[in-house]
Design an enzyme around this catalytic site. Structure first.
Site: not given
Length: 175
Positions: A37, A102
């Site tokens: 990222h 998650k």
């Protein structure tokens, strides 16, 4: 409700999906975590070509282990999504339709999900070996030097997920 969808249907179906719904997902998904990222964000700032088109992309926050001989991929469970919260609003604003991971997301991410009519899907943590059985293809497409955190193009085949945050603001973590 339960939906059986392909990744290329998520943009169309996102407005119907509600927090708590089950999605059985097939299609193309890209792995990307913290280090990837950060690099992709730098590529965007520098005007460089990205390793994959963010428009309608599905990103899986995962760092899979190497594949044993009989599988396309090794253990491939979700990582904690909040580590990508600093990047997620920009990725969503650039067209990402869904993120898989998650755990909870911050307010800025939740707002970006709603603003962009996207969705956040949760996979079962701690079940990476089981999840790998729902992945039929894996190809490193960028940042190979990052090892397990390289960007990979995966093919999901009936990967079980839960809608955690929907595009109306519904959020299973706030129930």
């Amino acid at each position: 409700m339960e939906y059986i969808l392909n990744t290329n249907q998520l943009r169309e179906y996102a407005p119907q999906l509600k927090a708590g719904d089950r999605v059985i997902l097939s299609g193309t998904v890209y792995t990307s975590r913290d280090a990837a990222h950060k690099r992709i964000t730098q590529y965007m700032a520098d005007g460089k070509a990205l390793p994959y088109d963010l428009k309608d992309a599905v990103i899986y926050y995962a760092g899979p282990t190497p594949a044993p001989e009989h599988l396309a991929i090794g253990s491939c469970g979700p990582t904690t999504s909040s580590r990508m919260d600093v990047f997620a609003p920009d990725f969503l604003d650039r067209g990402v339709v869904a993120m898989v991971g998650k755990g909870e997301r911050n307010k800025a991410v939740c707002d970006a999900i709603v603003r962009n009519k996207a969705v956040y899907l949760c996979a079962i943590g701690g079940a990476g070996a089981l999840a790998s059985k729902c992945i039929t293809e894996c190809e490193v497409i960028a940042f190979e030097d990052l090892g397990c955190e390289s960007v990979k193009r995966l093919n999901f085949d009936k990967f079980p997920l839960t809608v955690a945050i929907d595009c109306s603001g519904g959020n299973i973590f706030e129930r």
